[in-house]
Design a protein around this motif. Structure first.
Motif, PDB file in Angstrom:
ATOM      1  N   VAL A  48      -2.009   0.538 -14.520  1.00 56.77           N
ATOM      2  CA  VAL A  48      -0.821  -0.248 -14.208  1.00 56.77           C
ATOM      3  C   VAL A  48       0.188   0.749 -13.670  1.00 56.77           C
ATOM      4  O   VAL A  48       0.689   1.608 -14.409  1.00 56.77           O
ATOM      5  CB  VAL A  48      -0.273  -0.982 -15.439  1.00 56.77           C
ATOM      6  N   LEU A  49       0.473   0.661 -12.367  1.00 64.26           N
ATOM      7  CA  LEU A  49       1.295   1.655 -11.697  1.00 64.26           C
ATOM      8  C   LEU A  49       2.663   1.073 -11.363  1.00 64.26           C
ATOM      9  O   LEU A  49       2.763  -0.064 -10.895  1.00 64.26           O
ATOM     10  CB  LEU A  49       0.617   2.128 -10.413  1.00 64.26           C
ATOM     11  N   ALA A  50       3.699   1.870 -11.584  1.00 66.98           N
ATOM     12  CA  ALA A  50       5.056   1.395 -11.352  1.00 66.98           C
ATOM     13  C   ALA A  50       5.899   2.490 -10.715  1.00 66.98           C
ATOM     14  O   ALA A  50       5.726   3.675 -10.999  1.00 66.98           O
ATOM     15  CB  ALA A  50       5.695   0.953 -12.670  1.00 66.98           C
ATOM     16  N   ALA A  51       6.812   2.072  -9.844  1.00 64.12           N
ATOM     17  CA  ALA A  51       7.787   2.959  -9.216  1.00 64.12           C
ATOM     18  C   ALA A  51       8.831   2.072  -8.552  1.00 64.12           C
ATOM     19  O   ALA A  51       8.668   0.839  -8.483  1.00 64.12           O
ATOM     20  CB  ALA A  51       7.132   3.888  -8.197  1.00 64.12           C
ATOM     21  N   ARG A  52       9.894   2.677  -8.035  1.00 69.22           N
ATOM     22  CA  ARG A  52      10.942   1.885  -7.379  1.00 69.22           C
ATOM     23  C   ARG A  52      10.563   1.495  -5.956  1.00 69.22           C
ATOM     24  O   ARG A  52      10.982   0.440  -5.480  1.00 69.22           O
ATOM     25  CB  ARG A  52      12.250   2.681  -7.352  1.00 69.22           C
ATOM     26  N   GLY A  53       9.812   2.347  -5.254  1.00 73.46           N
ATOM     27  CA  GLY A  53       9.494   2.096  -3.856  1.00 73.46           C
ATOM     28  C   GLY A  53       8.170   1.384  -3.690  1.00 73.46           C
ATOM     29  O   GLY A  53       7.111   1.933  -4.023  1.00 73.46           O
ATOM     30  N   GLU A  54       8.203   0.177  -3.145  1.00 73.30           N
ATOM     31  CA  GLU A  54       6.984  -0.638  -3.076  1.00 73.30           C
ATOM     32  C   GLU A  54       5.959  -0.064  -2.103  1.00 73.30           C
ATOM     33  O   GLU A  54       4.757  -0.026  -2.418  1.00 73.30           O
ATOM     34  CB  GLU A  54       7.331  -2.071  -2.677  1.00 73.30           C
ATOM     35  N   ASP A  55       6.373   0.377  -0.932  1.00 71.14           N
ATOM     36  CA  ASP A  55       5.414   0.853   0.066  1.00 71.14           C
ATOM     37  C   ASP A  55       4.623   2.046  -0.454  1.00 71.14           C
ATOM     38  O   ASP A  55       3.392   2.097  -0.354  1.00 71.14           O
ATOM     39  CB  ASP A  55       6.131   1.225   1.366  1.00 71.14           C
ATOM     40  N   ALA A  56       5.325   3.028  -0.996  1.00 69.78           N
ATOM     41  CA  ALA A  56       4.643   4.209  -1.519  1.00 69.78           C
ATOM     42  C   ALA A  56       3.762   3.846  -2.704  1.00 69.78           C
ATOM     43  O   ALA A  56       2.660   4.385  -2.871  1.00 69.78           O
ATOM     44  CB  ALA A  56       5.668   5.262  -1.925  1.00 69.78           C
ATOM     45  N   LEU A  57       4.219   2.921  -3.531  1.00 68.16           N
ATOM     46  CA  LEU A  57       3.439   2.498  -4.692  1.00 68.16           C
ATOM     47  C   LEU A  57       2.133   1.843  -4.258  1.00 68.16           C
ATOM     48  O   LEU A  57       1.060   2.116  -4.820  1.00 68.16           O
ATOM     49  CB  LEU A  57       4.271   1.526  -5.536  1.00 68.16           C
ATOM     50  N   LEU A  58       2.200   0.983  -3.255  1.00 69.63           N
ATOM     51  CA  LEU A  58       0.992   0.317  -2.765  1.00 69.63           C
ATOM     52  C   LEU A  58       0.010   1.316  -2.150  1.00 69.63           C
ATOM     53  O   LEU A  58      -1.208   1.150  -2.267  1.00 69.63           O
ATOM     54  CB  LEU A  58       1.367  -0.760  -1.754  1.00 69.63           C
ATOM     55  N   ALA A  59       0.543   2.344  -1.507  1.00 69.78           N
ATOM     56  CA  ALA A  59      -0.334   3.365  -0.934  1.00 69.78           C
ATOM     57  C   ALA A  59      -1.098   4.105  -2.022  1.00 69.78           C
ATOM     58  O   ALA A  59      -2.298   4.390  -1.889  1.00 69.78           O
ATOM     59  CB  ALA A  59       0.487   4.350  -0.106  1.00 69.78           C
ATOM     60  N   VAL A  60      -0.424   4.426  -3.116  1.00 64.90           N
ATOM     61  CA  VAL A  60      -1.100   5.087  -4.242  1.00 64.90           C
ATOM     62  C   VAL A  60      -2.142   4.156  -4.849  1.00 64.90           C
ATOM     63  O   VAL A  60      -3.268   4.573  -5.167  1.00 64.90           O
ATOM     64  CB  VAL A  60      -0.077   5.521  -5.303  1.00 64.90           C
ATOM     65  N   ALA A  61      -1.783   2.900  -5.004  1.00 65.57           N
ATOM     66  CA  ALA A  61      -2.730   1.931  -5.575  1.00 65.57           C
ATOM     67  C   ALA A  61      -3.989   1.831  -4.720  1.00 65.57           C
ATOM     68  O   ALA A  61      -5.111   1.747  -5.251  1.00 65.57           O
ATOM     69  CB  ALA A  61      -2.061   0.564  -5.703  1.00 65.57           C
ATOM     70  N   ALA A  62      -3.820   1.857  -3.410  1.00 65.89           N
ATOM     71  CA  ALA A  62      -4.983   1.773  -2.517  1.00 65.89           C
ATOM     72  C   ALA A  62      -5.901   2.970  -2.707  1.00 65.89           C
ATOM     73  O   ALA A  62      -7.133   2.831  -2.720  1.00 65.89           O
ATOM     74  CB  ALA A  62      -4.515   1.678  -1.067  1.00 65.89           C
ATOM     75  N   ARG A  63      -5.324   4.146  -2.855  1.00 71.54           N
ATOM     76  CA  ARG A  63      -6.131   5.345  -3.081  1.00 71.54           C
ATOM     77  C   ARG A  63      -6.863   5.258  -4.416  1.00 71.54           C
ATOM     78  O   ARG A  63      -8.021   5.684  -4.533  1.00 71.54           O
ATOM     79  CB  ARG A  63      -5.246   6.586  -3.025  1.00 71.54           C
ATOM     80  N   CYS A  64      -6.207   4.734  -5.420  1.00 73.04           N
ATOM     81  CA  CYS A  64      -6.854   4.611  -6.728  1.00 73.04           C
ATOM     82  C   CYS A  64      -7.972   3.564  -6.691  1.00 73.04           C
ATOM     83  O   CYS A  64      -9.035   3.757  -7.302  1.00 73.04           O
ATOM     84  CB  CYS A  64      -5.822   4.241  -7.789  1.00 73.04           C
ATOM     85  N   ARG A  65      -7.753   2.481  -5.974  1.00 76.75           N
ATOM     86  CA  ARG A  65      -8.812   1.460  -5.856  1.00 76.75           C
ATOM     87  C   ARG A  65     -10.013   2.016  -5.095  1.00 76.75           C
ATOM     88  O   ARG A  65     -11.158   1.686  -5.403  1.00 76.75           O
ATOM     89  CB  ARG A  65      -8.268   0.220  -5.167  1.00 76.75           C
ATOM     90  N   SER A  66      -9.741   2.870  -4.110  1.00 79.31           N
ATOM     91  CA  SER A  66     -10.852   3.453  -3.363  1.00 79.31           C
ATOM     92  C   SER A  66     -11.701   4.365  -4.231  1.00 79.31           C
ATOM     93  O   SER A  66     -12.866   4.628  -3.919  1.00 79.31           O
ATOM     94  CB  SER A  66     -10.322   4.228  -2.152  1.00 79.31           C
ATOM     95  N   ALA A  67     -11.115   4.827  -5.341  1.00 77.30           N
ATOM     96  CA  ALA A  67     -11.870   5.642  -6.298  1.00 77.30           C
ATOM     97  C   ALA A  67     -12.612   4.774  -7.307  1.00 77.30           C
ATOM     98  O   ALA A  67     -13.287   5.298  -8.193  1.00 77.30           O
ATOM     99  CB  ALA A  67     -10.927   6.600  -7.025  1.00 77.30           C
ATOM    100  N   GLY A  68     -12.456   3.449  -7.190  1.00 81.42           N
ATOM    101  CA  GLY A  68     -13.179   2.533  -8.060  1.00 81.42           C
ATOM    102  C   GLY A  68     -12.388   1.987  -9.218  1.00 81.42           C
ATOM    103  O   GLY A  68     -12.931   1.257 -10.062  1.00 81.42           O
ATOM    104  N   ALA A  69     -11.101   2.292  -9.295  1.00 82.61           N
ATOM    105  CA  ALA A  69     -10.295   1.843 -10.424  1.00 82.61           C
ATOM    106  C   ALA A  69      -9.763   0.431 -10.211  1.00 82.61           C
ATOM    107  O   ALA A  69      -9.501   0.013  -9.080  1.00 82.61           O
ATOM    108  CB  ALA A  69      -9.132   2.796 -10.649  1.00 82.61           C
ATOM    109  N   GLU A  70      -9.595  -0.279 -11.303  1.00 82.70           N
ATOM    110  CA  GLU A  70      -8.892  -1.557 -11.279  1.00 82.70           C
ATOM    111  C   GLU A  70      -7.411  -1.265 -11.439  1.00 82.70           C
ATOM    112  O   GLU A  70      -7.005  -0.582 -12.387  1.00 82.70           O
ATOM    113  CB  GLU A  70      -9.395  -2.456 -12.415  1.00 82.70           C
TER     114      GLU A  70
END
Length: 317
Positions: A31-53
């Protein structure tokens, strides 16, 4: 394998981002959180590419209701929280009298009150199952003082005190852990995104570690909790000089900060990302190890340490 549930606040860059990616590579649910949505979504995409939910939620840690909603999101989606890593922080450069009061207050609020908001919600969830690990992103500056970043230093000293109190108050729950990860200089964007009233862009004094190194320490704390883990080759020596010979340390720290902690790049006064997310940054900053400066600064620090040893020996003689 189904991994742990890990919440990361301050996940959009630097140590938070590196920690999220390392947890993702292990199969943990995030469960990832930050103030900036664009940067947060970019990190989430990288984590999903590693197989994480991964679940994301835009959150400012200074907003108590938003932090509570973040905790509830983790519980609703994954059934609980096993580890909460809080690396959300902001910084301001400048002499105390030159930093506007609202900027100073906001740095302290984000770094200290924000951590308290996170701790309150993490412990609320941990208490329901009598287990969980809270990892607060601290700093070498929670144990020493340096000029030109007074708000940050003040907030981090309070940060360490808060963690100590929380450990005392959770002694009745041996499987609830409150940990600090305390790095020295780290190659993250915080120095350039900081508010600045010093006239020159800030930079991390050498030697500078990669955020991935600190993230590795964060994951080790999650695996094997302990009160604090220091990251940084020079941390122990700097702390020794600060404690053993305060007059010498205070004499040298100003010039050393001007040489090692401020770049030559001039900048007009601005409030950086203190009041809101700034421009999107990469996970690493622009600062290398700068070994030439590191050797020079280290030589001075070693001299301080040697002088402290001599002084102590003479006092005992």
């Amino acid at each position: 394998m189904v991994g742990r549930v890990v919440v990361v606040t301050g996940a959009s860059s630097g140590i938070g981002r590196a920690s999220a990616e390392r947890f993702a590579s292990r199969g943990d649910r995030l469960v990832l959180a930050a103030r900036g949505e664009d940067a947060l979504l970019a990190v989430a995409a990288r984590c999903r590419s590693a197989g994480a939910e991964v679940v994301t939620r835009v959150t400012d840690v200074t907003d108590r209701d938003a932090v509570r909603a973040l905790a509830d999101t983790a519980v609703d989606r994954f059934g609980g929280i096993d580890v909460w890593v809080d690396t959300a922080a902001v910084m301001a450069y400048g002499r105390f009298e030159d930093v506007p009061a609202p900027v100073f207050d906001r740095v302290v609020t984000t770094n200290l009150i924000g951590a308290a908001n996170v701790a309150r919600e993490a412990l609320r969830v941990f208490r329901t199952r009598q287990r969980g690990t809270l990892i607060l992103g601290s700093s070498l500056l929670s144990r020493i003082a340096v000029p030109y970043v007074g708000a940050y230093v003040s907030s981090k000293w309070g940060h360490r005190a808060l963690a100590r109190v929380l450990r005392q108050e959770t002694r009745d729950a041996p499987d609830i852990h409150v940990c600090l990860v305390s790095p020295g200089s780290v190659n993250t964007p915080i120095y350039r995104s900081a508010a600045n009233y010093a006239g020159r862009v800030g930079r991390p004094p050498p030697p500078v570690d990669a955020s991935a190194k600190v993230a590795a320490a964060v994951v080790r704390l999650a695996d094997r909790p302990r009160p604090e883990r220091s990251v940084g080759l020079a941390n122990g020596l700097i702390r020794f000089g600060f404690t053993a010979m305060p007059p010498v340390y205070d004499l040298l720290v100003g010039p050393l900060m001007r040489v090692g902690g401020l770049s030559r790049e001039e900048v007009a006064g601005h409030d950086g990302n203190v009041f809101g997310p700034g421009p999107r940054h990469d996970d690493e900053g622009e600062w290398g190890r700068h070994w030439l400066r590191a050797v020079a600064v280290g030589a001075v620090a070693a001299g301080v340490g040697a002088a402290a040893v001599v002084a102590r020996t003479r006092r005992r003689a």
